[in-house]
Write a protein that holds these residues in place. Structure first.
Motif, PDB file in Angstrom:
ATOM      1  N   PRO A 166       0.811  -1.214   0.000  1.00 36.82           N
ATOM      2  CA  PRO A 166       0.000   0.000   0.000  1.00 36.82           C
ATOM      3  C   PRO A 166       0.853   1.276   0.000  1.00 36.82           C
ATOM      4  O   PRO A 166       0.425   2.300  -0.514  1.00 36.82           O
ATOM      5  CB  PRO A 166      -0.830  -0.122   1.278  1.00 36.82           C
ATOM      6  N   HIS A 187       1.493   3.513  -3.221  1.00 35.03           N
ATOM      7  CA  HIS A 187       0.337   4.158  -3.856  1.00 35.03           C
ATOM      8  C   HIS A 187       0.731   5.296  -4.783  1.00 35.03           C
ATOM      9  O   HIS A 187       0.158   5.444  -5.854  1.00 35.03           O
ATOM     10  CB  HIS A 187      -0.680   4.617  -2.807  1.00 35.03           C
ATOM     11  N   ASP A 201      -3.495   8.709  -2.204  1.00 31.75           N
ATOM     12  CA  ASP A 201      -3.402   8.105  -0.879  1.00 31.75           C
ATOM     13  C   ASP A 201      -3.734   6.617  -0.944  1.00 31.75           C
ATOM     14  O   ASP A 201      -4.231   6.118  -1.945  1.00 31.75           O
ATOM     15  CB  ASP A 201      -4.311   8.828   0.133  1.00 31.75           C
ATOM     16  N   ARG A 202      -3.448   5.948   0.146  1.00 39.17           N
ATOM     17  CA  ARG A 202      -3.649   4.493   0.214  1.00 39.17           C
ATOM     18  C   ARG A 202      -5.116   4.101   0.105  1.00 39.17           C
ATOM     19  O   ARG A 202      -5.450   3.057  -0.431  1.00 39.17           O
ATOM     20  CB  ARG A 202      -3.102   3.949   1.537  1.00 39.17           C
ATOM     21  N   ARG A 241      -6.635   1.331  -2.245  1.00 41.48           N
ATOM     22  CA  ARG A 241      -7.270   0.150  -1.639  1.00 41.48           C
ATOM     23  C   ARG A 241      -8.629  -0.141  -2.264  1.00 41.48           C
ATOM     24  O   ARG A 241      -8.973  -1.297  -2.488  1.00 41.48           O
ATOM     25  CB  ARG A 241      -7.402   0.352  -0.124  1.00 41.48           C
TER      26      ARG A 241
END
Length: 142
Positions: A74, A77, A84-85, A89
């Motif tokens: 992660p 990214h 952002d992660r 995700r």
């Protein structure tokens, strides 16, 4: 196409061989077998394509992930074009749902996660990059 995963490669080979009579392999030339294998893989990829409905950003993530070797965390990214992660995700979850990637936790450090393309993900990526899967076909969700 299964990115050096011997178990999955042998699984594909077994599935391919079961789709033909034994005489096909003894009576055919290596070029004929190679052509049959390419056609079989293209048909498998098309079957996968019919079952996969991803947005363009998700396809790009799969392509970018393949470009860096098929694994990331992660924390990568930004390398993969996300701010952002959390946004990354969300896309990873959809790729997981179609079994194109898997996520796992590090056994020694549960805080560390890794994301890895599956053999199915590699096959779909390869097929798209070779034009076997055509994103302009009807029913192809982009």
């Amino acid at each position: 196409m299964s990115h050096q995963n011997l178990r999955d490669s042998l699984g594909y080979a077994q599935d391919f061989s079961f789709d033909f009579e034994p005489e096909f392999f003894s009576d055919s030339t290596s070029d004929q077998i190679d052509d049959a294998a390419r056609k079989w893989l293209a048909e498998l990829a098309m079957k996968y394509e019919r079952d996969i409905h991803l947005q363009p950003r998700m396809w790009r993530l799969l392509e970018d992930l393949a470009g860096i070797g098929g694994t990331c965390s992660p924390g990568d990214h930004q390398t993969l074009g996300f701010n952002d992660r959390t946004h990354m995700r969300k896309n990873v979850v959809d790729l997981e749902r179609f079994k194109l990637v898997t996520s796992s936790r590090d056994e020694t450090d549960q805080r560390r996660r890794s994301i890895e393309m599956t053999s199915k993900g590699w096959l779909v990526y390869y097929s798209r990059s070779q034009g076997l899967i055509n994103p302009t076909l009807p029913g192809f969700s982009t």
